[in-house]
Design a protein around this motif. Structure first.
Motif, mmCIF file in Angstrom:
data_model
loop_
_atom_site.group_PDB
_atom_site.id
_atom_site.type_symbol
_atom_site.label_atom_id
_atom_site.label_comp_id
_atom_site.label_asym_id
_atom_site.label_seq_id
_atom_site.Cartn_x
_atom_site.Cartn_y
_atom_site.Cartn_z
ATOM 1 N N SER A 136 36.194 -70.604 5.625
ATOM 2 C CA SER A 136 36.925 -69.379 5.322
ATOM 3 C C SER A 136 38.310 -69.439 5.943
ATOM 4 N N PRO A 137 39.257 -68.629 5.454
ATOM 5 C CA PRO A 137 40.604 -68.623 6.036
ATOM 6 C C PRO A 137 40.561 -68.331 7.533
ATOM 7 N N GLY A 138 41.293 -69.129 8.304
ATOM 8 C CA GLY A 138 41.341 -68.946 9.745
ATOM 9 C C GLY A 138 40.251 -69.676 10.511
ATOM 10 N N GLU A 139 39.302 -70.265 9.815
ATOM 11 C CA GLU A 139 38.194 -70.957 10.474
ATOM 12 C C GLU A 139 38.642 -72.336 10.971
ATOM 13 N N TYR A 140 38.244 -72.660 12.211
ATOM 14 C CA TYR A 140 38.531 -73.976 12.777
ATOM 15 C C TYR A 140 37.500 -74.981 12.276
ATOM 16 N N VAL A 141 37.966 -76.026 11.617
ATOM 17 C CA VAL A 141 37.066 -77.104 11.203
ATOM 18 C C VAL A 141 36.805 -78.009 12.403
ATOM 19 N N ILE A 142 37.862 -78.393 13.107
ATOM 20 C CA ILE A 142 37.736 -79.132 14.359
ATOM 21 C C ILE A 142 38.734 -78.551 15.348
ATOM 22 N N ARG A 143 38.409 -78.641 16.649
ATOM 23 C CA ARG A 143 39.286 -78.138 17.696
ATOM 24 C C ARG A 143 39.723 -79.286 18.592
ATOM 25 N N GLN A 144 40.983 -79.291 18.938
ATOM 26 C CA GLN A 144 41.501 -80.299 19.844
ATOM 27 C C GLN A 144 40.726 -80.268 21.162
ATOM 28 N N GLY A 145 40.297 -81.447 21.621
ATOM 29 C CA GLY A 145 39.558 -81.543 22.869
ATOM 30 C C GLY A 145 38.057 -81.582 22.706
ATOM 31 N N ASP A 146 37.541 -81.143 21.531
ATOM 32 C CA ASP A 146 36.101 -81.187 21.295
ATOM 33 C C ASP A 146 35.642 -82.616 21.043
ATOM 34 N N ASP A 147 34.346 -82.860 21.231
ATOM 35 C CA ASP A 147 33.785 -84.159 20.880
ATOM 36 C C ASP A 147 33.758 -84.313 19.364
ATOM 37 N N GLY A 148 33.928 -85.549 18.896
ATOM 38 C CA GLY A 148 33.913 -85.807 17.453
ATOM 39 C C GLY A 148 32.492 -85.920 16.937
ATOM 40 N N ASP A 149 32.167 -85.142 15.916
ATOM 41 C CA ASP A 149 30.829 -85.213 15.345
ATOM 42 C C ASP A 149 30.828 -85.674 13.897
ATOM 43 N N ASN A 150 31.843 -85.244 13.121
ATOM 44 C CA ASN A 150 31.866 -85.555 11.687
ATOM 45 C C ASN A 150 33.233 -86.074 11.242
ATOM 46 N N PHE A 151 33.211 -86.820 10.150
ATOM 47 C CA PHE A 151 34.411 -87.208 9.405
ATOM 48 C C PHE A 151 34.445 -86.338 8.154
ATOM 49 N N TYR A 152 35.634 -85.849 7.749
ATOM 50 C CA TYR A 152 35.728 -84.882 6.662
ATOM 51 C C TYR A 152 36.613 -85.385 5.513
ATOM 52 N N VAL A 153 36.159 -85.087 4.300
ATOM 53 C CA VAL A 153 36.950 -85.316 3.087
ATOM 54 C C VAL A 153 37.101 -83.967 2.392
ATOM 55 N N ILE A 154 38.308 -83.653 1.986
ATOM 56 C CA ILE A 154 38.586 -82.341 1.391
ATOM 57 C C ILE A 154 38.169 -82.316 -0.077
ATOM 58 N N ASP A 155 37.361 -81.328 -0.427
ATOM 59 C CA ASP A 155 37.016 -81.073 -1.832
ATOM 60 C C ASP A 155 38.089 -80.170 -2.437
ATOM 61 N N HIS A 156 38.343 -79.038 -1.788
ATOM 62 C CA HIS A 156 39.466 -78.177 -2.177
ATOM 63 C C HIS A 156 39.810 -77.259 -1.013
ATOM 64 N N GLY A 157 40.995 -76.689 -1.080
ATOM 65 C CA GLY A 157 41.462 -75.806 -0.028
ATOM 66 C C GLY A 157 42.684 -76.352 0.681
ATOM 67 N N ILE A 158 43.365 -75.470 1.435
ATOM 68 C CA ILE A 158 44.551 -75.837 2.204
ATOM 69 C C ILE A 158 44.197 -75.757 3.689
ATOM 70 N N TYR A 159 44.627 -76.776 4.453
ATOM 71 C CA TYR A 159 44.272 -76.878 5.859
ATOM 72 C C TYR A 159 45.494 -77.287 6.675
ATOM 73 N N ASP A 160 45.711 -76.586 7.796
ATOM 74 C CA ASP A 160 46.813 -76.923 8.697
ATOM 75 C C ASP A 160 46.292 -77.713 9.891
ATOM 76 N N VAL A 161 47.121 -78.660 10.362
ATOM 77 C CA VAL A 161 46.795 -79.474 11.527
ATOM 78 C C VAL A 161 47.709 -79.048 12.665
ATOM 79 N N PHE A 162 47.103 -78.691 13.809
ATOM 80 C CA PHE A 162 47.859 -78.232 14.974
ATOM 81 C C PHE A 162 47.588 -79.134 16.172
ATOM 82 N N VAL A 163 48.622 -79.305 17.002
ATOM 83 C CA VAL A 163 48.499 -80.023 18.263
ATOM 84 C C VAL A 163 49.011 -79.117 19.384
ATOM 85 N N ASP A 164 48.258 -79.068 20.464
ATOM 86 C CA ASP A 164 48.645 -78.256 21.620
ATOM 87 C C ASP A 164 49.753 -78.963 22.393
ATOM 88 N N VAL A 165 50.900 -78.318 22.489
ATOM 89 C CA VAL A 165 52.040 -78.856 23.240
ATOM 90 C C VAL A 165 52.425 -77.847 24.305
#
Length: 373
Positions: free
Chosen positions: A148-177
């Motif tokens: 859903s809009p605003g939902e975090y798919v992955i969070r910086q610093g979390d352990d990696g569990d899955n690899f993702y391929v986009i079916d549809h939708g728009i997603y932003d990538v953020f880095v903590d600076v």
């Protein structure tokens, strides 16, 4: 270190390095020496790195634009441009040392889901080197998840569990600076992400947030490593062993054989199937992996004459590329045959050092062709 007449220290290995470079220049005779030098020393550097570490990117340029790649380097290799160095204890994944069970995971899908998934993964760079049966493993192992809009798919610093391929939708990538979220990339209805944490066994290096309603295809860590990383490693190793036994390739440097191995694609043919047809245009050359091939020539009177039967280690199809001419013979599969295919562009780029040997061999074929007329 050694010293010359000017009492200057000469680093160990410099003489050998310059000698090898000079030999390469004289052999290749490049039109642009500076471009050739950059390419040559880049390859030498890559050749010194461990062969067991495959290289991957988060997103291909043709998939979703060009992200800020500095933000996606492993943290242990990245300097924060704002003065703070981040560090993380991480051990990269080594396929050669992975002895875990290769248990397949299958997530059932409807025909409609499988069709959408096939379309979604068709342009993903990570999957382009996989065999057809491995691609089926990919389709089986992935599962669909909605966001859903605003939902975090992955969070910086979390352990990696899955690899993702986009079916549809728009997603932003953020880095903590320095405590602020900086947007570094946007995925627009295509692309993939999340492999670095799985590859390097490290926390997520960025956050990905859904901008719109969307759907993703996910693959768990173990399936990703088993299918993508171990398969790519095994394929390169197999092709390197194959190429080492091809006589004309003995003149290639190790890094050149590695590049050639990465450029090969597997093809399979059934008994009696025509691999090459005389007079067709040439699209590449072949290295025989498994099985046997029968080579024939159509004589001017229409009779088809057998030339020979060849087994593993034989290469064929290069004559039309060397002479820029149509195919000069027919090649048929005898039983089930598996070949490694090298397309024309890669042939011209990677096999320059072998062309003279190939041309000498081509003269033998020409003499035979003249005799059968």
């Amino acid at each position: 270190m050694t010293r010359n007449a000017l009492n200057l220290e000469i680093p160990d290995g410099l003489g050998d390095l310059l000698r090898d470079f000079t030999v390469a220049v004289l052999r290749e005779r490049p039109s642009d020496l500076y471009d050739f030098a950059v390419d040559y020393f880049t390859k030498v550097r890559e050749n010194r790195r461990p062969k067991s570490v495959p290289m991957y990117v988060i997103v291909g340029e043709e998939e979703a634009g060009e992200p800020d790649r500095e933000c996606f380097k492993p943290k242990s290799q990245r300097m924060n441009r704002y003065g703070r160095r981040q560090s993380v204890s991480a051990e990269r994944y080594d396929p050669e040392q992975d002895e875990s069970d290769d248990e397949r995971i299958v997530h059932p899908k409807s025909d409609e889901q499988r069709e959408r998934l096939t379309e979604a993964v068709s342009g993903i760079l990570l999957f382009r080197s996989l065999e057809p049966e491995q691609m089926q493993d990919v389709l089986d192992a992935m599962f669909e998840t909605s966001v859903s809009p605003g939902e975090y798919v992955i969070r910086q610093g979390d352990d990696g569990d899955n690899f993702y391929v986009i079916d549809h939708g728009i997603y932003d990538v953020f880095v903590d600076v320095n405590g602020e979220q900086k947007r570094v990339h946007r995925f627009d209805n295509k692309g993939s992400f999340g492999e670095l944490a799985l590859l390097y066994n490290m926390p997520r290096s960025a956050s990905v947030v859904a901008v719109t309603e969307g759907s993703l295809w996910a693959m768990d860590r173990n399936s990703f490593r088993r299918i993508v990383l171990k398969s790519a490693f095994k394929k390169r190793k197999m092709y390197e062993e194959l190429l080492e036994n091809v006589t004309i390739l003995k003149s290639l440097e190790q890094y050149e054989r590695m590049n050639l191995a990465d450029a090969l694609a597997s093809k399979t043919y059934e008994d009696g199937e025509c691999i090459i047809k005389q007079d067709d245009d040439a699209d590449g050359m072949f290295f025989l992996e498994q099985g046997q091939i029968l080579v024939t020539i159509i004589k001017p009177n229409g009779e088809e004459e057998k030339i020979g039967l060849h087994s593993k280690g034989k290469y064929f199809g290069e004559l039309a590329l060397i002479n820029n001419a149509p195919r000069s013979a027919n090649v048929y599969a005898v039983g089930k045959v598996k070949v490694a295919f090298l397309e024309r562009e890669s042939f011209e780029r990677l096999l320059g050092p072998c062309l003279e040997i190939m041309k000498r061999n081509s003269e033998l074929y020409k003499q035979y062709a003249e005799n059968v007329k």
